[in-house]
Design an enzyme around this catalytic site. Structure first.
Site, PDB file in Angstrom:
ATOM      1  N   TYR A 192       0.810  -1.211   0.000  1.00 59.03           N
ATOM      2  CA  TYR A 192       0.000   0.000   0.000  1.00 59.03           C
ATOM      3  C   TYR A 192       0.856   1.279   0.000  1.00 59.03           C
ATOM      4  O   TYR A 192       0.898   2.038   0.974  1.00 59.03           O
ATOM      5  CB  TYR A 192      -0.972  -0.028   1.171  1.00 59.03           C
ATOM      6  CG  TYR A 192      -1.976  -1.154   1.026  1.00 59.03           C
ATOM      7  CD1 TYR A 192      -2.916  -1.124   0.001  1.00 59.03           C
ATOM      8  CD2 TYR A 192      -1.961  -2.259   1.868  1.00 59.03           C
ATOM      9  CE1 TYR A 192      -3.823  -2.163  -0.166  1.00 59.03           C
ATOM     10  CE2 TYR A 192      -2.866  -3.290   1.712  1.00 59.03           C
ATOM     11  CZ  TYR A 192      -3.788  -3.241   0.696  1.00 59.03           C
ATOM     12  OH  TYR A 192      -4.691  -4.267   0.522  1.00 59.03           O
ATOM     13  N   HIS A 193       1.535   1.458  -1.106  1.00 58.02           N
ATOM     14  CA  HIS A 193       2.236   2.703  -1.433  1.00 58.02           C
ATOM     15  C   HIS A 193       2.040   2.874  -2.933  1.00 58.02           C
ATOM     16  O   HIS A 193       2.398   1.981  -3.703  1.00 58.02           O
ATOM     17  CB  HIS A 193       3.725   2.618  -1.086  1.00 58.02           C
ATOM     18  CG  HIS A 193       4.486   3.870  -1.419  1.00 58.02           C
ATOM     19  ND1 HIS A 193       4.704   4.864  -0.490  1.00 58.02           N
ATOM     20  CD2 HIS A 193       5.047   4.299  -2.580  1.00 58.02           C
ATOM     21  CE1 HIS A 193       5.384   5.841  -1.065  1.00 58.02           C
ATOM     22  NE2 HIS A 193       5.595   5.522  -2.335  1.00 58.02           N
ATOM     23  N   HIS A 195       2.015   3.094  -6.705  1.00 55.15           N
ATOM     24  CA  HIS A 195       3.042   2.816  -7.705  1.00 55.15           C
ATOM     25  C   HIS A 195       2.378   2.453  -9.023  1.00 55.15           C
ATOM     26  O   HIS A 195       1.213   2.045  -9.060  1.00 55.15           O
ATOM     27  CB  HIS A 195       3.967   1.686  -7.242  1.00 55.15           C
ATOM     28  CG  HIS A 195       3.253   0.417  -6.883  1.00 55.15           C
ATOM     29  ND1 HIS A 195       2.563   0.249  -5.699  1.00 55.15           N
ATOM     30  CD2 HIS A 195       3.103  -0.755  -7.558  1.00 55.15           C
ATOM     31  CE1 HIS A 195       2.037  -0.962  -5.658  1.00 55.15           C
ATOM     32  NE2 HIS A 195       2.337  -1.595  -6.775  1.00 55.15           N
TER      33      HIS A 195
END
Length: 270
Positions: A192-193, A195
């Site tokens: 959960y970042h 990209h």
């Protein structure tokens, strides 16, 4: 496993970061060094979630409403972020690992730190076969966990990032044209970042590019542009339908209980 290990030759380490290590290897000395037979990922220590992720399992199509997202999925995302699963991402962004692999470090429009991103090879690519090219763009900002956090106000930033990714890729690989590249975002993502995945159009579409998993960047931009409401209108305001594995926590902890609750309500009415 021991027999498998002793059968590997011409092992090349592609890199390591946190609990992950990536290798190329061959099964015989006859294989050329530049044509490995295998691409290997070593995860140590390996947790139950990794075993579930890579084990064969049935898939389910689920519809995540804004209410389900806010009340159930968003807290699940936050919990996963707090478990330290993003350490390897932060290692890259903060310059501790894989800096030799960074193809582009863009500061963003006007040097705005919220617009910066990095472009680097995906470790699932052998870095030689252009028709299987796989790159990864990691944004610098940390308030965007997934495509759900994208707002109408992000449209110009996404467009700018898209053009810079395409320009950098064709500059590095002159045999490739812009219309030979596919940009997409996973939902649900593995981590959960926010990209963006970049792949060659001829790369064989497997489960990672399947309907219910991959959302084209251009389609996301168009959807944001056409959302009703002001600049704060977001992807969190709409229903999203996607696939989850039966062994995944998203299914066992969120969507299976929701399905059970719905069946019980129907049974009560009948």
């Amino acid at each position: 496993m021991e027999l498998f290990q002793t059968s590997l030759v011409n092992i090349t380490n592609l890199g390591d970061n946190d609990i992950y290590r990536w290798y190329l290897a061959s099964l015989s000395h006859a294989a050329a060094d530049d044509s490995p037979d295998l691409k290997l990922t070593l995860i140590s220590p390996c947790a139950e979630l990794h075993i579930k992720k890579y084990s064969p399992q049935l898939l389910r199509m689920v519809t995540e409403t804004p209410k389900i997202y806010q009340e159930r999925v968003r807290p699940y995302m936050q919990n996963k972020r707090e478990e330290g699963r993003l350490n390897w991402v932060f290692n890259i962004l903060e310059g501790r690992t894989e800096q030799q692999d960074v193809m582009l470090r863009d500061p963003g429009q006007g040097g705005n730190p919220d617009g910066g991103f990095l472009l680097l090879p995906d470790f699932n690519w052998d870095r030689k076969t252009l028709t299987s090219l796989r790159l990864l763009a990691l944004v610098e900002r940390r308030d965007l966990w997934s495509l759900r956090d994208l707002r109408k106000s992000h449209v110009e930033w996404l467009k700018d990032m898209r053009e810079k990714i395409l320009d950098a890729t064709i500059k590095l690989y002159s045999e490739i044209d812009k219309d030979m590249l596919k940009l997409y975002v996973h939902y649900q993502p593995t981590y959960y970042h926010f990209h963006i995945h970049v792949v060659h159009i001829m790369f064989e579409a497997g489960s990672t590019q399947a309907t219910g998993k991959a959302f084209g960047l251009e389609n996301i931009i168009s959807q944001l542009e056409n959302l009703s409401g002001g600049i704060d209108a977001s992807m969190a305001d709409i229903d999203l339908t996607y696939s989850v594995g039966e062994a995944s926590e998203l299914w066992t902890q969120i969507f299976l209980p929701l399905k059970t609750e719905q069946r019980e309500r129907v049974g009560e009415r009948n």
